[in-house]
Scaffold this motif. Structure first.
Motif, PDB file in Angstrom:
ATOM      1  N   GLY A 339      18.007 -31.568  13.674  1.00  7.77           N
ATOM      2  CA  GLY A 339      16.830 -32.417  13.492  1.00  7.77           C
ATOM      3  C   GLY A 339      17.018 -33.534  12.494  1.00  7.77           C
ATOM      4  O   GLY A 339      16.101 -34.331  12.266  1.00  7.77           O
ATOM      5  N   LYS A 340      18.195 -33.644  11.890  1.00  5.71           N
ATOM      6  CA  LYS A 340      18.445 -34.676  10.891  1.00  5.71           C
ATOM      7  C   LYS A 340      19.025 -35.926  11.540  1.00  5.71           C
ATOM      8  O   LYS A 340      19.858 -35.829  12.444  1.00  5.71           O
ATOM      9  N   GLU A 341      18.578 -37.076  11.036  1.00  4.91           N
ATOM     10  CA  GLU A 341      19.096 -38.340  11.552  1.00  4.91           C
ATOM     11  C   GLU A 341      20.490 -38.595  10.989  1.00  4.91           C
ATOM     12  O   GLU A 341      20.783 -38.262   9.841  1.00  4.91           O
ATOM     13  N   ARG A 342      21.326 -39.200  11.815  1.00  5.85           N
ATOM     14  CA  ARG A 342      22.679 -39.545  11.388  1.00  5.85           C
ATOM     15  C   ARG A 342      22.780 -41.046  11.116  1.00  5.85           C
ATOM     16  O   ARG A 342      22.149 -41.853  11.796  1.00  5.85           O
ATOM     17  N   THR A 343      23.546 -41.391  10.115  1.00  5.19           N
ATOM     18  CA  THR A 343      23.783 -42.783   9.740  1.00  5.19           C
ATOM     19  C   THR A 343      25.273 -42.950   9.480  1.00  5.19           C
ATOM     20  O   THR A 343      26.054 -41.998   9.615  1.00  5.19           O
ATOM     21  N   LEU A 344      25.665 -44.146   9.072  1.00  8.54           N
ATOM     22  CA  LEU A 344      27.065 -44.364   8.714  1.00  8.54           C
ATOM     23  C   LEU A 344      27.476 -43.462   7.552  1.00  8.54           C
ATOM     24  O   LEU A 344      28.632 -43.052   7.442  1.00  8.54           O
ATOM     25  N   TYR A 345      26.527 -43.154   6.688  1.00  4.88           N
ATOM     26  CA  TYR A 345      26.834 -42.285   5.555  1.00  4.88           C
ATOM     27  C   TYR A 345      27.194 -40.872   6.032  1.00  4.88           C
ATOM     28  O   TYR A 345      27.882 -40.124   5.334  1.00  4.88           O
ATOM     29  N   SER A 346      26.748 -40.499   7.225  1.00  7.22           N
ATOM     30  CA  SER A 346      27.041 -39.165   7.759  1.00  7.22           C
ATOM     31  C   SER A 346      28.537 -38.958   7.969  1.00  7.22           C
ATOM     32  O   SER A 346      29.011 -37.819   8.026  1.00  7.22           O
ATOM     33  N   LEU A 347      29.284 -40.046   8.090  1.00  7.50           N
ATOM     34  CA  LEU A 347      30.730 -39.927   8.284  1.00  7.50           C
ATOM     35  C   LEU A 347      31.407 -39.355   7.045  1.00  7.50           C
ATOM     36  O   LEU A 347      32.449 -38.705   7.134  1.00  7.50           O
ATOM     37  N   ARG A 348      30.829 -39.591   5.894  1.00  6.59           N
ATOM     38  CA  ARG A 348      31.324 -38.991   4.649  1.00  6.59           C
ATOM     39  C   ARG A 348      31.117 -37.471   4.686  1.00  6.59           C
ATOM     40  O   ARG A 348      31.990 -36.711   4.276  1.00  6.59           O
ATOM     41  N   HIS A 349      29.962 -37.055   5.212  1.00  6.74           N
ATOM     42  CA  HIS A 349      29.690 -35.625   5.346  1.00  6.74           C
ATOM     43  C   HIS A 349      30.630 -35.001   6.380  1.00  6.74           C
ATOM     44  O   HIS A 349      31.077 -33.866   6.222  1.00  6.74           O
ATOM     45  N   TYR A 350      30.905 -35.755   7.434  1.00 13.59           N
ATOM     46  CA  TYR A 350      31.827 -35.267   8.468  1.00 13.59           C
ATOM     47  C   TYR A 350      33.218 -35.047   7.862  1.00 13.59           C
ATOM     48  O   TYR A 350      33.876 -34.035   8.123  1.00 13.59           O
ATOM     49  N   TYR A 351      33.654 -35.992   7.039  1.00 12.85           N
ATOM     50  CA  TYR A 351      34.945 -35.868   6.371  1.00 12.85           C
ATOM     51  C   TYR A 351      34.973 -34.604   5.513  1.00 12.85           C
ATOM     52  O   TYR A 351      35.945 -33.824   5.548  1.00 12.85           O
ATOM     53  N   ALA A 352      33.908 -34.392   4.742  1.00 14.73           N
ATOM     54  CA  ALA A 352      33.848 -33.252   3.828  1.00 14.73           C
ATOM     55  C   ALA A 352      33.872 -31.920   4.576  1.00 14.73           C
ATOM     56  O   ALA A 352      34.601 -30.995   4.194  1.00 14.73           O
TER      57      ALA A 352
END
Length: 471
Positions: A339-352
Motif C-alpha cells: 500500500g506504500k507509494e514508490r518514488t525514486l527514493y525507493s531505489l535506495r531502499h531497494y539497494y538496502a
C-alpha cells in the motif's frame, strides 16, 4: 567615525545625526557594552527628532532593565543573516548539505509567515499559529522529519539573533513537533526492478517533447545508478560532478568509488561493478564529454555534473520525479502490495534490502548509506523475516536433515568397510550393512571405490565385488 554632516548632543550617550543623503534626523545611542543603535526618527524637525530619540533611549533602558535585548530585528532580516552564513559555509566546503534544506524551509515557509514579526516576539502562540497555517498550506499534516527540518532552520535564525544580541536565551521558545510519524517509503521487488529498467530502454522514444526525451535518457542511467550505489536521490546524486567519481585500488583489484556530500557529512560509497557501464553511457550524453574514454574522464577530474542531458542541461529533481512517476503509472507500479507509494527514493531502499538479503551487516550498510546503524535497524528490521524466509519456513531444516542423512549414510559405509577390513564382518554382513539386495539400494561412487579398494587389497572376492557393484 563620521555619522553625518551635522551632529547634535541629546544626552551623554545619545546623539542626533543629519546624513548627507537624507533630510531626516537619525538617533545614535551608544550602549554600555560599546554597541550602537542607529535608528531613523523619520522627521526633519529637530525638536520632534529629539523627542523620538529620547523615546528610543528610555525604551532601550527599560528593555535592558527587564533582561530583554536592547534592540531587536524583524525575523526576515535575521533570517537573511542566517541564510548568508549558511551559503558562505556551503561555498567554502565547510557547510552541511542539510543547510540547503534549511535555506529552502526559510524561504518557502518561515519567512512568509514570521517575516514581519520581531524575532524576540516569536512565542508558543506564534508557533501554534504557524503550525496551523503550515498544515493548511500543505493540505495535510507535515511529517515529523519535515517539521524537524523547519525547526532546525528556525533554530539557525534564533542562534543568529542571540549572537547579535537581538534575542536573549531566556526568551527562546520551545519548538513544537506534533507531525505525523514518518514511514519508510515503498521499495521494489527484483521482478519489478527488472521490469522498470527494461522499460527505460525505450521510454525516451515514447515522447515527442525534446526536453522530456532528454530527461528520460538520463533517467535510465540515474535509476540504475541509485539502485546500485544506495546514494540518495536528489541533492546527493544530482550534486555529483565527475571529479567526485574515482577508481580506488585494493590489492590487485580496483573499485569504482563515488564521493558524495551526504545529508550530514561527506562519505565514499563503493559502486557495484555494473555502474561503470551506466556512467560511461551517461558520459556520452554530455556533448562536452563524448570524446575519449571513461577512464580518461575519471583521471581528468572534470567539474562537469554527472547527470547532464544531451541538451547540456543538468537534470533537475522535478523533471526526473515527473518522468519516473509517469513511468510507474503506466506500468501500474506506483503503489506496492504493502500500500506504500514508490518514488525514486525507493531505489535506495531497494539497494538496502538487496544488501541485507545478501548477508551484509547493518554496520557495513550504514557506512555505505550514510545512516546510523540504529536508523538502518529502525527502517529495515521489519524486512528481516522475509529476508530470512528460508530460515523461518523450515526449508533449511529439511535441507540440513537431508544433508545429515547423506552424511549418516556415508559414515555407515565407512564403518562397514573398516570393520570388514579388520575381520569383524563377514562378506554377508558387509553386504547387509551396505543394503545390497534391498529396495532402493544405489551404488554410489564412494561405495564403488571402496569396494574396488577392498578387492585390490584382497579383502573381498570377485563374487562379493559384483554383488556390491550390481546390487
Amino acid at each position: 567615525m563620521s555619522y553625518g554632516t551635522t551632529t547634535i548632543n541629546v544626552h551623554k550617550k545619545l546623539k542626533l545625526d543629519k546624513r548627507a543623503n537624507s533630510e531626516n534626523w537619525y538617533a545614535r545611542l551608544t550602549l554600555d557594552n560599546g554597541k550602537r543603535i542607529v535608528k531613523s526618527t523619520k522627521t526633519d524637525d529637530l525638536e520632534e527628532a529629539r523627542e523620538r530619540a529620547l523615546e528610543l533611549y528610555y525604551d532601550t533602558q527599560a528593555r535592558i532593565k527587564n533582561n530583554l535585548p536592547a534592540q531587536t530585528r524583524k525575523f526576515k532580516h535575521v533570517a537573511e543573516y542566517a541564510i548568508k552564513r549558511m551559503q558562505d559555509a556551503l561555498e567554502s566546503g565547510t557547510g552541511k548539505q542539510a543547510y540547503k534544506d534549511y535555506i529552502s524551509a526559510l524561504r518557502l515557509w518561515l519567512i512568509p509567515f514570521f517575516g514581519d514579526t520581531d524575532v524576540d516576539k516569536i512565542d508558543y502562540k506564534g508557533l501554534v499559529e504557524f503550525d496551523a497555517w503550515r498544515t493548511q498550506q500543505n493540505k495535510k499534516p507535515f511529517s515529523q522529519s519535515g517539521i524537524n527540518n523547519h525547526n532546525a532552520a528556525l533554530n539557525r535564525v534564533l542562534d543568529e539573533a542571540e549572537l547579535q544580541s537581538w534575542l536573549v536565551k531566556s526568551m527562546r521558545p520551545t519548538l513544537l513537533n506534533k507531525g505525523v510519524k514518518s514511514e519508510s517509503r515503498g521499495s521494489f521487488t527484483d521482478a519489478e526492478y527488472k521490469k522498470i529498467y527494461t522499460a527505460l530502454r525505450t521510454w525516451h522514444k515514447k515522447t515527442k517533447n525534446t526536453k522530456a526525451a532528454a530527461t528520460r535518457e538520463v533517467l535510465r542511467n540515474y535509476v540504475l545508478f541509485l539502485a546500485n550505489t544506495g546514494v540518495r536521490h536528489g541533492t546527493e546524486a544530482l550534486g555529483l560532478r565527475w571529479r567526485n567519481v574515482e577508481w580506488q585500488d585494493k590489492g590487485d583489484e580496483r573499485y569504482l568509488v563515488v564521493n558524495v556530500d551526504g545529508k550530514t557529512r561527506k562519505r565514499s560509497a563503493v559502486a557495484r561493478d555494473t555502474v561503470e557501464g551506466y556512467l560511461d553511457r551517461q558520459r556520452k550524453l554530455n556533448p562536452k564529454l563524448q570524446d575519449g574514454t571513461f577512464d580518461e574522464l575519471i583521471a581528468a577530474r572534470s567539474d562537469e555534473f554527472v547527470f547532464t542531458t544531451r541538451l547540456g542541461d543538468v537534470a533537475n529533481i522535478a523533471s526526473l520525479n515527473r518522468a519516473f512517476n509517469a513511468l510507474l503509472d503506466v506500468m501500474d507500479l506506483k503503489t506496492g502490495a504493502d500500500g506504500k507509494e514508490r518514488t525514486l527514493y525507493s531505489l535506495r531502499h531497494y539497494y538496502a534490502t538487496r544488501d541485507l538479503k545478501r548477508g551484509i551487516t547493518t554496520h557495513a550498510l550504514s557506512k555505505q548509506l550514510g545512516n546510523s546503524t540504529a536508523m538502518i535497524d529502525k527502517h529495515y528490521s521489519k524486512y528481516t523475516p522475509l529476508l530470512n524466509a528460508e530460515l523461518h519456513s523450515g526449508r533449511n531444516m529439511r535441507a540440513d536433515k537431508a544433508k545429515g542423512a547423506v552424511a549418516g549414510a556415508q559414515s555407515v559405509v565407512d564403518a562397514a568397510f573398516a570393520m570388514h577390513a579388520d575381520g569383524l564382518l563377514e562378506d554377508e554382513a558387509l553386504l547387509a550393512a551396505l543394503g545390497v539386495g534391498r529396495d532402493g539400494y544405489v551404488v554410489t561412487e564412494e561405495i564403488a571405490m571402496k569396494a574396488l579398494d577392498a578387492k585390490r587389497a584382497e579383502k573381498i572376492n570377485a563374487s562379493t565385488l559384483m554383488l556390491i557393484l550390481n546390487g
